[in-house]
Design an enzyme around this catalytic site. Sequence first.
Site, short mmCIF file in Angstrom:
data_model
loop_
_atom_site.label_atom_id
_atom_site.label_comp_id
_atom_site.label_asym_id
_atom_site.label_seq_id
_atom_site.Cartn_x
_atom_site.Cartn_y
_atom_site.Cartn_z
N HIS A 86 0.83 -1.21 0.00
CA HIS A 86 0.00 0.00 0.00
C HIS A 86 0.86 1.25 0.00
O HIS A 86 1.82 1.35 0.76
CB HIS A 86 -1.02 0.00 1.14
CG HIS A 86 -0.48 0.00 2.53
ND1 HIS A 86 -0.29 1.15 3.28
CD2 HIS A 86 -0.09 -1.02 3.34
CE1 HIS A 86 0.16 0.84 4.48
NE2 HIS A 86 0.31 -0.46 4.55
N ASP A 88 -0.47 4.27 0.51
CA ASP A 88 -1.01 5.30 1.41
C ASP A 88 -0.34 5.20 2.78
O ASP A 88 0.21 4.15 3.15
CB ASP A 88 -2.53 5.18 1.55
CG ASP A 88 -3.01 3.89 2.22
OD1 ASP A 88 -2.39 2.83 1.99
OD2 ASP A 88 -3.99 3.95 2.98
N ASP A 119 5.95 1.61 6.94
CA ASP A 119 4.55 1.21 6.69
C ASP A 119 3.97 2.11 5.61
O ASP A 119 3.39 3.13 5.92
CB ASP A 119 3.79 1.34 8.01
CG ASP A 119 2.36 0.83 7.91
OD1 ASP A 119 2.02 0.17 6.91
OD2 ASP A 119 1.57 1.10 8.83
N GLU A 152 -5.25 1.24 2.28
CA GLU A 152 -5.11 0.21 3.32
C GLU A 152 -5.37 0.80 4.70
O GLU A 152 -6.01 0.17 5.54
CB GLU A 152 -3.69 -0.39 3.29
CG GLU A 152 -3.56 -1.69 4.08
CD GLU A 152 -3.25 -1.52 5.55
OE1 GLU A 152 -3.38 -2.50 6.30
OE2 GLU A 152 -2.91 -0.40 5.99
N GLU A 153 -4.89 2.02 4.91
CA GLU A 153 -5.01 2.62 6.25
C GLU A 153 -6.45 3.03 6.57
O GLU A 153 -6.74 3.47 7.67
CB GLU A 153 -4.05 3.80 6.40
CG GLU A 153 -2.58 3.45 6.22
CD GLU A 153 -1.99 2.54 7.30
OE1 GLU A 153 -2.73 2.09 8.20
OE2 GLU A 153 -0.78 2.26 7.23
N HIS A 426 2.71 4.54 12.42
CA HIS A 426 1.51 5.28 12.87
C HIS A 426 1.86 6.32 13.94
O HIS A 426 0.97 6.83 14.61
CB HIS A 426 0.41 4.35 13.42
CG HIS A 426 -0.13 3.39 12.40
ND1 HIS A 426 -1.37 2.80 12.51
CD2 HIS A 426 0.37 2.92 11.23
CE1 HIS A 426 -1.59 2.01 11.47
NE2 HIS A 426 -0.54 2.07 10.68
N1 BES Z 1 1.29 -2.59 8.29
C1 BES Z 1 0.19 -2.48 9.19
C2 BES Z 1 -0.22 -3.78 9.84
C3 BES Z 1 0.83 -4.47 10.67
C4 BES Z 1 1.85 -3.79 11.31
C5 BES Z 1 0.75 -5.82 10.82
C6 BES Z 1 2.77 -4.46 12.05
C7 BES Z 1 1.66 -6.49 11.59
C8 BES Z 1 2.68 -5.81 12.21
C9 BES Z 1 -1.00 -1.93 8.43
O1 BES Z 1 -0.67 -0.87 7.57
C10 BES Z 1 -2.01 -1.37 9.40
O2 BES Z 1 -1.69 -0.51 10.17
N2 BES Z 1 -3.21 -1.91 9.38
C11 BES Z 1 -4.29 -1.46 10.18
C12 BES Z 1 -5.57 -2.11 9.76
C13 BES Z 1 -6.55 -1.28 9.05
C14 BES Z 1 -7.83 -1.98 8.79
C15 BES Z 1 -6.68 0.14 9.38
C16 BES Z 1 -4.08 -1.84 11.62
O3 BES Z 1 -3.55 -2.90 11.93
O4 BES Z 1 -4.50 -1.04 12.46
ZN ZN Z 2 0.86 -1.15 6.45
#
Ligand code: BES
Ligand code: ZN
Length: 459
Positions: A86, A88, A119, A152-153, A426
């Site tokens: 992703h 974004d 990320d 994705e975010e 984040h």
């Molecule tokens: N890259 C992350 C997910 C992640 C980070 C998985 C570290 C395992 C280890 C992804 O970009 C993310 O932040 N996903 C969101 C989910 C979404 C539905 C907003 C999350 O996990 O909060």
């Molecule tokens: Zn991510």
Amino acid sequence: MSEIATYLEQNAAKFEEDLKRLLRIPSVSTSEEHKPDMLACAQEVVRQLHEAGIPKAEIMPTPGHPIVYAESEQLPNRPTLLIYGHYDVQPEDPLDEWETPPFEPSIRDGKIYARGASDDKGQFIIHLKAAQTLNALGQLPVNLKFCIEGEEECGSPSLDPWIREHAELLKADVLVISDTTMYGPGQPSLLYGLRGLAYLEVEVKGGDSDMHSGMFGGAVPNPINELCRIIAALKDENYHITVPGFYDKVRPLTEEEREEWRKLNFDDEEYRKLVGAPALCGEKGFTSIERRWARPTLDVNGIWGGFTGEGAKTVIPSKAYAKISCRLVPDQDDREIAKLVEEEIKRLASPAVEVKVSFHHGGAPWMTSPDAPVLQAANIAAQKAWKATPVKVREGGSIPIVSTFTQVLQVPAVLLGIGLEDEQIHAPNEHLSLENFHAGIAASAYLMQEIAALPEFKK
Ligand code: BES
Ligand code: ZN
């Protein structure tokens, strides 16, 4: 030195430059004002795909932000890898906590600092550079498809239906994703599970308007107090979630898995220091790793209402709000859990307030067998790149689209994460280890070779 290693070394500076070009674009998907940046970022991804020797790369419009889709020449008798990432990123706030501006990539101590460094721009780009390397050497052993999204975010609202509509186009033998972490510095991991998510928003309304807390206080409902009471009742003193039915579909941890994880020698005190809190806490009867990888959660992400300005204002607010997210594990279902939480919140509410609960977005947890053949290929590739044996792990974060891909396309997934836990995703001062960035490119190239060599793909 191998041809691949030589090429990577000669092009290391250029690859870092290309990463910086992506990082300079503020592709924050959640804000309207960044819409033009989203397109600019998608265009930069396309440019880099072309440069990687993948001429068929295009921008696919969606009702939201565009998807970048690309294909190498699809030759018969070769396995096809579908690479997802992703472009974004999360919003950059709080801006004043960044040591250098979030969209001006800066290198310090072997790390590149910028929003999206870990990320996911610095992660998905490794596959483009691996393709570029193998193409330049005339050694690309697999067919490649790329699907790089811009939402994705915010829960991939456009990609989910897009996958279902384009299942034929996306047909592949293996899904490859880099959007997770390694177990630790120098310690690669083979990831076989991610948590899912159910995200809710709660509104509690008392009176029609704010009221003087002296004239009215004591005789009227205070929605903030009510909301806090409801939230407090959702967990008991053992951090066990009290929502009826919440744990019904939680797949129990096996003794074998618990034993494997004990061997990882996770250090709670070091973890506490990383977090910076006075102590760790969580569901009784489980270790920190188990709590994060295999147990569901219910967390308040934000709570607001009433007077929060400087000084004091004696007021009973009319409304109060909270955002609540639940991380889910196999075999919980996001909509089912959202419904259960909503019902319990409404049951707990006093008749003196009106409660509205809305479902933001969700996603299924994902889990595969740690012994899947494609993970064997990843095992060899990671071992070659980091000169260390990978450990088998699950993670607490969510990438809901993984389940959509694997279910719709019926493909196994390899999640080759190159991030580290302390890379502040984040959060302010997000960064990526450049050592892992370069090792990641090598690992991706080796993975393409190892997948091509798997017996089941020798057609
Ligand atoms: N890259 C992350 C997910 C992640 C980070 C998985 C570290 C395992 C280890 C992804 O970009 C993310 O932040 N996903 C969101 C989910 C979404 C539905 C907003 C999350 O996990 O909060
Ligand atoms: Zn991510």
